[in-house]
Design an enzyme around this catalytic site. Structure first.
Site, short mmCIF file in Angstrom:
data_model
loop_
_atom_site.label_atom_id
_atom_site.label_comp_id
_atom_site.label_asym_id
_atom_site.label_seq_id
_atom_site.Cartn_x
_atom_site.Cartn_y
_atom_site.Cartn_z
N ASP A 15 -6.43 4.15 -6.69
CA ASP A 15 -6.99 5.45 -6.32
C ASP A 15 -7.49 6.56 -7.35
OD1 ASP A 15 -7.20 7.25 -4.16
OD2 ASP A 15 -4.96 7.90 -3.87
N SER A 60 -9.81 0.52 2.86
CA SER A 60 -8.83 0.28 4.05
C SER A 60 -9.34 0.37 5.30
CB SER A 60 -7.55 1.36 3.66
OG SER A 60 -8.12 2.63 4.09
N ASN A 63 -10.44 3.73 5.79
CA ASN A 63 -11.52 4.29 4.93
C ASN A 63 -12.80 4.42 5.68
OD1 ASN A 63 -10.28 2.78 1.84
ND2 ASN A 63 -10.08 4.92 2.56
N ARG A 177 0.32 2.18 -8.20
CA ARG A 177 -0.70 3.25 -7.68
C ARG A 177 -1.18 4.21 -8.58
NH1 ARG A 177 -1.51 5.51 -1.44
NH2 ARG A 177 -3.31 6.51 -1.73
N GLU A 196 8.87 -3.67 -6.68
CA GLU A 196 8.99 -2.54 -7.32
C GLU A 196 7.69 -1.77 -7.55
OE1 GLU A 196 11.85 -1.73 -8.90
OE2 GLU A 196 12.99 -3.77 -8.24
C1 IPE Z 1 -5.96 3.79 -0.46
O1 IPE Z 1 -6.31 5.14 -0.77
C2 IPE Z 1 -6.89 2.97 0.02
C3 IPE Z 1 -7.61 2.48 -1.24
C4 IPE Z 1 -7.34 2.44 -2.65
C5 IPE Z 1 -8.72 1.39 -1.12
P1 IPE Z 1 -6.96 6.28 0.02
O2 IPE Z 1 -7.54 7.17 -0.86
O3 IPE Z 1 -7.59 5.90 1.18
O4 IPE Z 1 -5.39 6.67 0.57
P2 IPE Z 1 -4.94 8.09 1.02
O5 IPE Z 1 -6.13 8.44 2.20
O6 IPE Z 1 -4.80 9.23 -0.06
O7 IPE Z 1 -3.72 7.84 1.71
C1 IPE Z 2 -10.00 4.84 -4.47
O1 IPE Z 2 -10.65 6.28 -4.76
C2 IPE Z 2 -11.24 4.24 -4.03
C3 IPE Z 2 -11.14 4.04 -2.40
C4 IPE Z 2 -10.19 4.29 -1.52
C5 IPE Z 2 -12.33 3.27 -1.94
P1 IPE Z 2 -10.85 7.32 -3.75
O2 IPE Z 2 -12.38 7.22 -3.22
O3 IPE Z 2 -9.59 7.63 -2.53
O4 IPE Z 2 -10.73 8.86 -4.83
P2 IPE Z 2 -9.95 10.16 -4.38
O5 IPE Z 2 -8.40 9.72 -3.78
O6 IPE Z 2 -10.89 10.69 -3.06
O7 IPE Z 2 -10.09 11.00 -5.55
MG MG Z 3 -8.06 8.24 -2.53
#
Ligand code: IPE
Ligand code: IPE
Ligand code: MG
Length: 232
Positions: A15, A60, A63, A177, A196
């Site tokens: 993330d 996800s 997403n 994470r 964990e």
């Molecule tokens: C979780 O990250 C999904 C992936 C890393 C692919 P998100 O950025 O989508 O999760 P939320 O929305 O912050 O919970």
């Molecule tokens: C994680 O990074 C990758 C995916 C969920 C595809 P993000 O795109 O969620 O990045 P932030 O959380 O918006 O910074």
């Molecule tokens: Mg994110």
């Protein structure tokens, strides 16, 4: 210093790509591109350490609610990555597999995913699962529907597990994470029951082998109890 216990299976919610890019004054997609490079570096590190399974959350089921432009660019990045990296991954001994739904993804991407699975089938240093259009709830619902179709009247934990996307794979020992968020976001709900958890404030594009070692070090110091009472 205690000896490092290397997890057999590491799962990662990668993330913070967007936030990292924004901080650099770049469009979000640049964070995803940098993120893909980090995923490669971490895969290599896991091979070196002897990790057997690595599961990375790439996209996800939620997403899809992002702007379509970002969604399309993410699929473009995956296509790019699969085409460019196949040879390197095979040389490294990486068996690549995908978990999640395939029915909503672009057809050509699904074809690439299948050819990647086929062509890395014999690689045996690590199995890399990439979770694409993956949701933990969706995984369970798909499993239950297949079970119903096969005529079961009742299930037990073992049967249900055997219909999940990660059937036959040991549960993750460690979940990492990045980017400071402390939630599961519908990742492997069933399989994380006794995993964990490790959180870091670093965004995924800033993650590195050194940071992975820190996470494993932290994991090594934990006492896993699985509900038992341990003798002192
Ligand atoms: C979780 O990250 C999904 C992936 C890393 C692919 P998100 O950025 O989508 O999760 P939320 O929305 O912050 O919970
Ligand atoms: C994680 O990074 C990758 C995916 C969920 C595809 P993000 O795109 O969620 O990045 P932030 O959380 O918006 O910074
Ligand atoms: Mg994110």
């Amino acid at each position: 210093m205690h000896r490092m216990k290397v997890p057999r299976h590491i799962a990662i919610i990668m993330d913070g790509n967007g936030r990292w890019a924004k901080r650099q004054g770049m469009p979000r997609i640049m964070g995803h591109y940098r993120g893909a490079e980090v995923a490669e570096e971490i895969t290599k590190a896991c091979v070196d350490l002897g990790v057997e399974y690595l599961t990375l959350f790439a996209f996800s089921t939620e997403n899809w609610n992002r702007p379509m432009e970002e969604v399309n660019l993410l699929f473009e990045l995956m296509r790019d990555y699969l085409l460019k990296k196949k040879k390197d991954l095979i040389e490294l001994g990486v068996r690549m597999r995908f978990i999640g739904r395939r029915d909503r993804l672009p057809k050509d991407l699904v074809a690439l995913m299948k050819s990647m699975e086929r062509d890395t089938e014999k690689c045996d240093r690590i199995t890399l699962f990439l979770a694409v259009d993956y949701g933990g709830r969706d995984d369970i619902v798909r499993a239950v529907n297949r079970i119903i179709k096969e005529g079961f009247k009742e299930v037990d934990e073992e049967t249900l597990s055997s219909y999940l996307d990660l059937a036959g794979v040991p549960d993750p020992d460690l979940l990492i994470r990045t980017a400071g968020e402390k939630r599961i976001s519908n990742f492997l709900l069933w399989n994380l029951a006794y995993t964990e958890l490790y959180f870091t404030d670093l965004c995924w594009p800033e993650f590195s082998k050194e940071e992975l070692l820190k996470a494993i070090e932290d994991f090594s110091s934990r006492q896993r109890k699985f509900g038992r009472v341990l003798d002192e």
